[in-house]
Design a protein around this motif. Structure first.
Motif, PDB file in Angstrom:
ATOM      1  N   HIS A  49       0.860  -1.305   0.139  1.00 48.78           N
ATOM      2  CA  HIS A  49       0.113   0.006   0.151  1.00 48.78           C
ATOM      3  C   HIS A  49       0.965   1.305  -0.126  1.00 48.78           C
ATOM      4  N   HIS A  50       2.213   1.061   0.176  1.00 50.07           N
ATOM      5  CA  HIS A  50       2.995   2.122   0.384  1.00 50.07           C
ATOM      6  C   HIS A  50       4.028   2.280  -0.536  1.00 50.07           C
ATOM      7  N   ARG A  51       4.094   1.378  -1.729  1.00 55.83           N
ATOM      8  CA  ARG A  51       5.174   1.172  -2.526  1.00 55.83           C
ATOM      9  C   ARG A  51       5.704   2.561  -3.306  1.00 55.83           C
ATOM     10  N   ARG A  52       4.807   3.561  -3.420  1.00 53.19           N
ATOM     11  CA  ARG A  52       4.924   4.729  -4.062  1.00 53.19           C
ATOM     12  C   ARG A  52       5.289   5.838  -3.155  1.00 53.19           C
ATOM     13  N   ILE A  53       5.400   5.543  -1.917  1.00 50.01           N
ATOM     14  CA  ILE A  53       6.197   6.369  -1.079  1.00 50.01           C
ATOM     15  C   ILE A  53       7.511   6.190  -0.895  1.00 50.01           C
ATOM     16  N   SER A  54       8.293   7.422  -0.887  1.00 48.92           N
ATOM     17  CA  SER A  54       9.568   7.364  -0.883  1.00 48.92           C
ATOM     18  C   SER A  54      10.158   6.978   0.334  1.00 48.92           C
ATOM     19  N   ARG A  55      11.534   6.720   0.478  1.00 48.52           N
ATOM     20  CA  ARG A  55      12.119   6.249   1.699  1.00 48.52           C
ATOM     21  C   ARG A  55      12.272   7.661   2.487  1.00 48.52           C
ATOM     22  N   HIS A  56      12.517   8.925   1.967  1.00 41.08           N
ATOM     23  CA  HIS A  56      12.442  10.046   2.767  1.00 41.08           C
ATOM     24  C   HIS A  56      11.404  10.937   2.046  1.00 41.08           C
ATOM     25  N   HIS A  57      10.192  10.740   2.372  1.00 41.80           N
ATOM     26  CA  HIS A  57       9.170  11.221   1.353  1.00 41.80           C
ATOM     27  C   HIS A  57       8.865  12.811   1.647  1.00 41.80           C
ATOM     28  N   CYS A  58       8.815  13.101   2.908  1.00 42.74           N
ATOM     29  CA  CYS A  58       8.545  14.788   3.224  1.00 42.74           C
ATOM     30  C   CYS A  58       9.102  15.017   4.503  1.00 42.74           C
TER      31      CYS A  58
ATOM     32  N   ARG B 160      -1.722  13.078   3.775  1.00 42.59           N
ATOM     33  CA  ARG B 160      -2.241  11.709   3.446  1.00 42.59           C
ATOM     34  C   ARG B 160      -0.778  11.078   2.581  1.00 42.59           C
ATOM     35  N   LEU B 161      -0.166  10.494   3.057  1.00 45.82           N
ATOM     36  CA  LEU B 161       0.786   9.622   2.212  1.00 45.82           C
ATOM     37  C   LEU B 161       0.371   8.114   1.786  1.00 45.82           C
ATOM     38  N   GLY B 162       0.116   7.783   0.609  1.00 51.06           N
ATOM     39  CA  GLY B 162      -0.270   6.440   0.233  1.00 51.06           C
ATOM     40  C   GLY B 162      -1.435   6.256   1.023  1.00 51.06           C
ATOM     41  N   ASP B 163      -1.868   5.021   1.927  1.00 56.48           N
ATOM     42  CA  ASP B 163      -2.849   4.902   2.502  1.00 56.48           C
ATOM     43  C   ASP B 163      -2.859   5.431   4.018  1.00 56.48           C
ATOM     44  N   THR B 164      -1.849   6.241   4.396  1.00 54.30           N
ATOM     45  CA  THR B 164      -1.701   6.519   5.666  1.00 54.30           C
ATOM     46  C   THR B 164      -2.218   8.121   5.680  1.00 54.30           C
ATOM     47  N   VAL B 165      -3.038   8.377   6.975  1.00 59.35           N
ATOM     48  CA  VAL B 165      -3.272   9.783   6.942  1.00 59.35           C
ATOM     49  C   VAL B 165      -3.248  10.226   8.438  1.00 59.35           C
ATOM     50  N   PHE B 166      -2.711  11.279   8.518  1.00 57.81           N
ATOM     51  CA  PHE B 166      -2.345  11.868  10.007  1.00 57.81           C
ATOM     52  C   PHE B 166      -3.291  13.228   9.920  1.00 57.81           C
ATOM     53  N   ARG B 167      -3.820  13.492  11.353  1.00 57.88           N
ATOM     54  CA  ARG B 167      -4.393  14.797  11.405  1.00 57.88           C
ATOM     55  C   ARG B 167      -3.456  15.678  12.482  1.00 57.88           C
ATOM     56  N   VAL B 168      -3.595  16.861  11.917  1.00 57.13           N
ATOM     57  CA  VAL B 168      -2.568  17.990  12.652  1.00 57.13           C
ATOM     58  C   VAL B 168      -3.387  18.360  13.621  1.00 57.13           C
ATOM     59  N   GLY B 169      -2.547  18.328  14.954  1.00 57.17           N
ATOM     60  CA  GLY B 169      -3.242  19.116  16.121  1.00 57.17           C
ATOM     61  C   GLY B 169      -2.361  20.146  16.637  1.00 57.17           C
ATOM     62  N   ILE B 170      -2.944  21.655  16.788  1.00 56.29           N
ATOM     63  CA  ILE B 170      -1.730  22.530  17.055  1.00 56.29           C
ATOM     64  C   ILE B 170      -2.625  23.031  18.537  1.00 56.29           C
ATOM     65  N   HIS B 171      -1.784  23.124  19.430  1.00 58.01           N
ATOM     66  CA  HIS B 171      -2.114  23.415  20.773  1.00 58.01           C
ATOM     67  C   HIS B 171      -1.399  24.877  20.921  1.00 58.01           C
ATOM     68  N   ALA B 172      -2.086  25.829  21.197  1.00 68.30           N
ATOM     69  CA  ALA B 172      -1.437  27.076  21.426  1.00 68.30           C
ATOM     70  C   ALA B 172      -1.415  27.627  22.816  1.00 68.30           C
TER      71      ALA B 172
END
Length: 430
Positions: free
Chosen positions: A44-53, A109-121
């Motif tokens: 599911h992540h073959r198209r994700i680079s070793r160092h992607h972002c 989103r990177l491939g099938d993985t999704v993260f949500r960003v939480g900002i606490h100020a």
């Protein structure tokens, strides 16, 4: 509560569901074993680079950029930084892709993985308003203009108790001046650090508290920190004045290189200073030839003194530096270990040892360990390009010495030397 940035896994299969950053960090996402978060190396992540972002974090701010992957990085469904299909990874590596500021609730989103960003100020109760804000958000032009005013004496009252005599040098965050302590008459080096964000009492106190820890360092090869504080929105500190200037200027005056018989004794002293600081739990994290200062002893020999211990970290942790470490104004990480980019938050003494080796490499060869072609993303180079062996740059450097420096610059699978004492002993042995 301190500001923080959180990456929460909302889709995908990772060992950890939440990654919390409550201080300055760089976060590299990809399939490589040294990434954190590390994405699965599966179908599911073959198209994700070793160092992607890369995500540059200085809570509560965060910024992301793609490293030129074939399929790009998605932020809220919009693709950023994708290379063209006709471009090879090598061609994409010659480009620097735009950075994207992250906000609370953004999804990555990177491939099938999704993260949500939480900002606490921090809550509004921590932040003053109106005239209590010492400095508005500053860009490099604002900083340069203020430094010019200070140099001309127009803002001399910003730092009460010191008379500025002349400028010694400047960098991205401020400048250093030769100044006279009005109370004692002694000459000192006065360094100004200008924040790139509005200053509040919490940030000011955090910086001064962290910086105060470095004032306890006392060693012949560490430039003594005399005074520190803030005035008119400018943070300042004074250190002992080293009349012979900095190592980078010595190298320049000598035509770009130092002979081994002169460079190695200086770095034995640098490593002594580093060892003392590390024993006290202080890591420099920003060592370069510009903050290795030179003092002339009564015998006429040069004494190396490491300056600015822990101050860059304290400025970062107080949130005063803004997001400049990986941005266009950050400069090139030419003396930074790869491990420090991958795991900036947990920078260990070994990253200082690597930086010392890089500075010695520069002193002996006139070059830096890695090649940084114009236009190529310098942070990707640090991640992917190994150092060039020293004798390829300078064939006249003694073979045994070059071998030790090359070992010190090794990072895979582990650092060549993990302590300053190990590197010093290897130099002495050769």
């Amino acid at each position: 509560m301190a500001p923080s940035v959180t990456l929460t896994l909302v889709k995908g299969r990772l060992d950890h569901k939440e990654f919390v950053f409550d201080e300055r960090a760089t976060c590299v996402l990809g399939r490589s074993s040294d990434c954190s978060p590390r994405l699965p190396d599966d179908e599911h992540h073959r198209r994700i680079s070793r160092h992607h972002c890369l995500i540059d974090i200085n809570p509560p701010a965060a910024r992301i950029r793609d490293f030129g992957s074939l399929n790009g990085t998605y932020v809220n469904g919009r693709r950023i930084g994708k290379r063209e299909r006709h471009q090879t990874p090598e061609e994409a590596a010659l480009l620097t892709y735009p950075e994207h500021d992250l906000a609370d609730g953004d999804e990555i989103r990177l491939g099938d993985t999704v993260f949500r960003v939480g900002i606490h100020a921090p809550g509004t109760g921590e932040w003053p308003s109106g005239d209590e804000l010492s400095v508005p958000s500053l860009d490099p032009a604002d900083i340069a203009a203020l430094l010019q005013e200070i140099a001309r004496g127009e803002n001399a009252t910003l730092i009460p108790g010191y008379t500025i005599l002349r400028e010694l040098g400047r960098g991205g965050m401020g400048a250093v001046y030769l100044a006279r302590d009005d109370a004692t008459g002694a000459e000192v080096a006065l360094k100004l650090m200008l924040p790139r964000v509005a200053v509040n009492p919490t940030s000011r106190a955090r910086f001064l508290r962290e910086a105060e820890l470095t004032s306890m360092l006392r060693h012949p090869n560490i430039a003594a920190l005399h005074d520190l504080g803030s005035s008119g929105g400018v943070f300042y500190f004074t250190i002992e004045y080293c009349a012979r200037g900095s190592l980078d200027r010595l190298v320049s005056r000598r035509g770009g290189r130092l002979p081994a018989g002169e460079a190695v004794p200086l770095f034995l002293q640098v490593l002594d200073g580093l060892e003392h600081a590390h024993d006290q739990g202080v890591v420099h994290r920003d060592l370069s030839p510009s903050n290795i200062l030179l003092h002339e002893a009564d015998t006429g020999t040069l004494v190396a003194k490491v300056a600015d211990f822990g101050l860059a970290k304290a400025f970062d942790q107080a949130g005063l530096s803004g997001l400049t470490r990986t941005g266009a104004t950050a400069g090139k990480p030419v003396f930074m270990a790869r491990r420090q980019v991958i795991d900036f938050k947990n920078a260990a003494p070994a990253v200082d040892v690597w930086a010392a080796a890089a500075c010695l490499y520069h002193s002996l060869s006139g070059a830096v360990p890695r090649d940084f072609p114009p236009g190529k993303d310098p942070w990707r180079i640090v991640l992917q390009a190994p150092p060039v062996p020293l004798r390829e740059r300078a064939p006249d450097v003694p073979r045994a010495l070059a071998g030790v420096v090359d070992i010190a610059l090794r990072e895979k699978p582990t650092f060549g030397f993990t302590t300053a004492a190990q590197f010093r002993d290897a130099l002495l042995a050769c």
